[in-house]
Design a protein around this motif. Structure first.
Motif, mmCIF file in Angstrom:
data_model
loop_
_atom_site.group_PDB
_atom_site.id
_atom_site.type_symbol
_atom_site.label_atom_id
_atom_site.label_comp_id
_atom_site.label_asym_id
_atom_site.label_seq_id
_atom_site.Cartn_x
_atom_site.Cartn_y
_atom_site.Cartn_z
ATOM 1 N N TRP A 1 11.429 0.218 -16.223
ATOM 2 C CA TRP A 1 10.665 0.262 -17.466
ATOM 3 C C TRP A 1 10.023 1.642 -17.671
ATOM 4 N N ASN A 2 9.474 2.205 -16.609
ATOM 5 C CA ASN A 2 8.840 3.522 -16.720
ATOM 6 C C ASN A 2 9.856 4.630 -16.965
ATOM 7 N N LEU A 3 11.110 4.452 -16.487
ATOM 8 C CA LEU A 3 12.148 5.443 -16.765
ATOM 9 C C LEU A 3 12.482 5.470 -18.255
ATOM 10 N N LYS A 4 12.457 4.298 -18.879
ATOM 11 C CA LYS A 4 12.698 4.267 -20.327
ATOM 12 C C LYS A 4 11.585 5.016 -21.058
ATOM 13 N N HIS B 1 -1.381 5.528 -11.156
ATOM 14 C CA HIS B 1 -0.087 4.852 -11.123
ATOM 15 C C HIS B 1 0.854 5.532 -12.119
ATOM 16 N N LEU B 2 2.124 5.301 -11.914
ATOM 17 C CA LEU B 2 3.117 5.980 -12.740
ATOM 18 C C LEU B 2 2.929 5.666 -14.216
ATOM 19 N N SER B 3 2.659 4.400 -14.514
ATOM 20 C CA SER B 3 2.486 4.036 -15.936
ATOM 21 C C SER B 3 1.270 4.730 -16.536
ATOM 22 N N ALA B 4 0.165 4.829 -15.759
ATOM 23 C CA ALA B 4 -1.034 5.508 -16.257
ATOM 24 C C ALA B 4 -0.774 7.006 -16.428
ATOM 25 N N GLU C 1 0.833 -1.203 0.000
ATOM 26 C CA GLU C 1 0.000 0.000 0.000
ATOM 27 C C GLU C 1 0.871 1.258 0.000
ATOM 28 N N TYR C 2 1.947 1.249 0.768
ATOM 29 C CA TYR C 2 2.831 2.420 0.847
ATOM 30 C C TYR C 2 3.503 2.699 -0.488
ATOM 31 N N LEU C 3 4.028 1.660 -1.130
ATOM 32 C CA LEU C 3 4.739 1.847 -2.404
ATOM 33 C C LEU C 3 3.794 2.296 -3.509
ATOM 34 N N GLU C 4 2.571 1.762 -3.513
ATOM 35 C CA GLU C 4 1.604 2.180 -4.534
ATOM 36 C C GLU C 4 1.194 3.635 -4.323
ATOM 37 N N GLN C 5 1.050 4.034 -3.064
ATOM 38 C CA GLN C 5 0.704 5.424 -2.781
ATOM 39 C C GLN C 5 1.831 6.361 -3.210
ATOM 40 N N GLU C 6 3.087 5.966 -2.929
ATOM 41 C CA GLU C 6 4.224 6.782 -3.342
ATOM 42 C C GLU C 6 4.314 6.864 -4.868
ATOM 43 N N GLU C 7 4.022 5.749 -5.525
ATOM 44 C CA GLU C 7 4.073 5.745 -6.995
ATOM 45 C C GLU C 7 2.998 6.653 -7.576
ATOM 46 N N ALA C 8 1.794 6.616 -6.976
ATOM 47 C CA ALA C 8 0.707 7.480 -7.459
ATOM 48 C C ALA C 8 1.058 8.953 -7.261
ATOM 49 N N GLU C 9 1.687 9.273 -6.125
ATOM 50 C CA GLU C 9 2.089 10.656 -5.883
ATOM 51 C C GLU C 9 3.133 11.103 -6.898
ATOM 52 N N MET C 10 4.059 10.186 -7.240
ATOM 53 C CA MET C 10 5.080 10.527 -8.222
ATOM 54 C C MET C 10 4.440 10.784 -9.592
ATOM 55 N N GLY C 11 3.471 9.931 -9.964
ATOM 56 C CA GLY C 11 2.792 10.130 -11.244
ATOM 57 C C GLY C 11 2.065 11.457 -11.306
ATOM 58 N N GLY C 12 1.363 11.815 -10.205
ATOM 59 C CA GLY C 12 0.651 13.085 -10.171
ATOM 60 C C GLY C 12 1.595 14.275 -10.270
ATOM 61 N N LYS C 13 2.756 14.187 -9.568
ATOM 62 C CA LYS C 13 3.710 15.303 -9.597
ATOM 63 C C LYS C 13 4.356 15.445 -10.972
ATOM 64 N N LEU C 14 4.653 14.320 -11.641
ATOM 65 C CA LEU C 14 5.199 14.401 -12.996
ATOM 66 C C LEU C 14 4.208 15.039 -13.948
#
Length: 621
Positions: A146-149, A58-61, A24-37
């Motif tokens: 993969w998402n960095l690529k 999510h970051l990929s979305a 749950e923590y990692l998914e929340q952090e990933e969602a925050e990163m996607g929103g900030k990007l």
């Protein structure tokens, strides 16, 4: 919707609830990163306000959405100035750096917490939990790679929208797109290194866990664990579990030293965490005391008459019980020896700071004290084991056939030795020899294994005569076997300790221990008034005991040793114990102190009281 409750205990022990929490923590952090990007890249995508209002993805979305936004402005409606581009790159790299740091931190923290767990906290689900946590982190790191690529491709397209500041800048932008990555290769290298570390540490832990299970299986087959423990069963359940845990870990450590499989420091930390040294020594001492009580009961039962042993089935049962207790005493002595060896060897038991030892026990008063207590405990457990072995080697059916002890001959020997010990001009060598012979005479009584009921009162008389004669130099206290014989005798005498003098003896012993505190610290001069006050209390206590004796004599009460079947704490036994504890105090503190002579003279009133009490004792002929 109510938030999930947190199982703190399970999380701290790396149990299965930690898996859901980490996911749950990692998914929340990933969602925050996607929103900030998405907000960072808003100048050429959606508006910043719209990006903030959108639900976290999510970051990929989020990258898919950014890509669609970029494609919708393919004709160059939105250009980016060079300062905007520099700000975008800085913020994007900052978000990537933060995400990588989070994943690295989780990986390091996982195994740091794992190293903090002691072995007894390694539960059956631990290996599976660690594997699941490791796989989650690996999957998130692989997903980030993969998402960095994909993010690199988006930024390369975005760079084409930058408005150059000059024609040279235009050439530089075109050329740099051919060989320069916007997402630094160092980020990719860090993720690859983190994945390798995760796999290596996971493999190492799996090997350690398997080795631990093998060590546990082997240690559980050790005689110290398998042997029946009837005395241990009389302790509280919590203490039983604590002792068995300590015994198991000590056996694991011993096996691991012979065939190294685990890092020894891990085992050391586990033993320290399982039972702290002071509590471990207290627990072992209490267990040893229980064994001693059973030993005295065995010895006491032998003196209740041969009718007890007439039935063959009773004899066999006694033999079986004696064998059980002998094996239990042997097991306890073995555990105490192992703990003693570990205590002396490892300084971390008492003082440890970041792996570096400070104030080792050899220089620390607490360490010295615990080591001294542990040494005495080892000696006592060995003596109890030897007594049980002696009982085992002399079954009751054989002891009944023994010839009755020649009490008169023994008294003659003791009287002669008492005279020798009391010689005022005897040298130290002669007195040591007399003390050694005195201990031999006491051993001949065979107080434990004898079935003669007269042995216990005769031992009381002998101890009284020898201790009274040895008042000046206390040579008997230099003989280790003498202390063992006295302890055995007191155990047999005190089985039904119900006399009025019991609290007074305990108070006498306690006052001597309090007087010994400043003497042990070599602060006799500075604490002189403290010692003088305690001496006054000691004088009042002895006067009280003497008054009771004098009152008994004046009322015509017979003050002599009670019959064996009516054993209780009577005056002669009182004097034996008073002489012993006072002699122990004098021998330990008044012969090796800078002010030994002054202290000895100050304490002479105790000798005078004991001698006055002896005059009121009616000794049977």
């Amino acid at each position: 919707m109510y938030p999930k409750t947190i199982d703190f205990k399970a999380i701290l022990s790396l149990d299965s609830p930690l898996i859901d929490q980490l996911q749950e923590y990692l998914e929340q952090e990933e969602a925050e990163m996607g929103g900030k990007l998405e907000q960072i890249l808003a100048p050429f995508g959606v508006t910043q306000d719209l990006a903030q209002e959108r639900a976290p993805m999510h970051l990929s979305a989020a990258l898919d959405q950014i890509n669609r936004n970029l494609a919708s402005y393919a004709k160059g409606e939105r250009k980016i100035t060079w300062p905007q581009w520099k700000r975008i790159i800085h913020q994007v790299q900052q978000q990537v750096e933060q995400r990588i740091s989070h994943l690295e931190g989780c990986s390091n923290e996982l195994f740091d917490q794992l190293n903090q767990l002691s072995l007894e906290e390694w539960h059956p689900r631990l290996a599976l939990t660690v594997h699941e946590l490791k796989e989650i982190l690996l999957q998130k790191e692989e997903s980030l790679l993969w998402n960095l690529k994909r993010l690199e491709g988006i930024l390369q397209k975005t760079r084409q929208r930058v408005v150059p500041e000059s024609w040279l800048h235009t050439i530089w932008l075109k050329l740099s797109s051919l060989w320069t990555a916007i997402i630094p290769d160092a980020f990719v290298d860090r993720l690859g290194h983190s994945q390798n570390q995760l796999r290596a540490k996971g493999h190492l832990f799996s090997h350690q866990y398997e080795s631990y299970l093998n060590l546990v299986a082997e240690a559980q087959q050790h005689e110290d664990i398998l042997v029946d423990k009837p005395c241990l069963a009389t302790l509280e359940t919590e203490k039983q579990e604590r002792y068995l845990k300590l015994a198991l870990l000590l056996n694991i450590l011993e096996i691991n030293q012979q065939k190294p499989q685990l890092v020894e420091s891990v085992l050391q930390h586990s033993i320290e965490h399982a039972v702290y040294p002071d509590k471990a020594i207290t627990l072992l001492g209490e267990y040893c005391q229980k064994l001693g009580q059973h030993l005295y009961q065995f010895g006491d039962e032998r003196k209740r008459g041969s009718s007890l042993w007439a039935d063959a089935s009773i004899q066999n049962q006694i033999v079986i019980e004696t064998e059980k207790h002998y094996k239990e005493a042997k097991s306890l002595h073995s555990i105490i020896q192992k703990y003693q060896t570990l205590f002396r060897k490892q300084f971390w038991f008492l003082h440890r700071k970041l792996g570096e030892i400070e104030n080792p026990p050899s220089k620390d008063p607490l360490g010295k004290f615990l080591e001294m207590v542990l040494d005495k405990l080892e000696t006592r457990s060995r003596i109890i084991m030897e007594w049980f072995e002696e009982l085992k080697q002399h079954p009751a059916k054989e002891s009944v056939k023994k010839v009755k002890l020649d009490i008169l001959r023994h008294r003659e020997v003791v009287d002669h030795l008492s005279t020798e010990l009391s010689q005022p001009l005897a040298d130290e060598l002669m007195l040591q020899e007399d003390a050694f012979r005195s201990v031999g005479a006491l051993q001949e009584l065979q107080e434990l294994i004898s079935t003669n009921p007269e042995v216990v009162p005769e031992m009381t008389r002998s101890l009284f005569a020898l201790l009274r004669a040895d008042w000046r130099y206390h040579m008997l206290h230099e003989q280790p076997k003498f202390h063992a014989l006295f302890e055995l005798h007191q155990g047999l005498v005190n089985l039904s300790r119900n006399g009025p003098y019991s609290p007074k003896i305990e108070r006498f012993h306690e006052l001597l221990k309090q007087i010994a505190i400043p003497m042990r610290r070599m602060k006799v001069v500075s604490d002189f008034h403290y010692i003088e006050g305690l001496s006054g209390d000691l004088r009042a206590l002895l006067q009280d005991i003497l008054g009771n004796l004098q009152a008994g004599v004046s009322s015509g009460t017979s003050i002599e040793l009670a019959a064996p079947e009516q054993q209780k704490l009577v005056p002669l036994e009182v004097l034996v114990e008073l002489h012993y504890w006072y002699g122990t105090f004098i021998h330990e503190f008044c012969f090796h102190q800078p002010y030994a002579d002054a202290i000895r003279r100050q304490m002479l009133f105790v000798d005078q009281y004991l001698e006055t009490m002896a005059a009121h004792i009616k000794r049977p002929s």
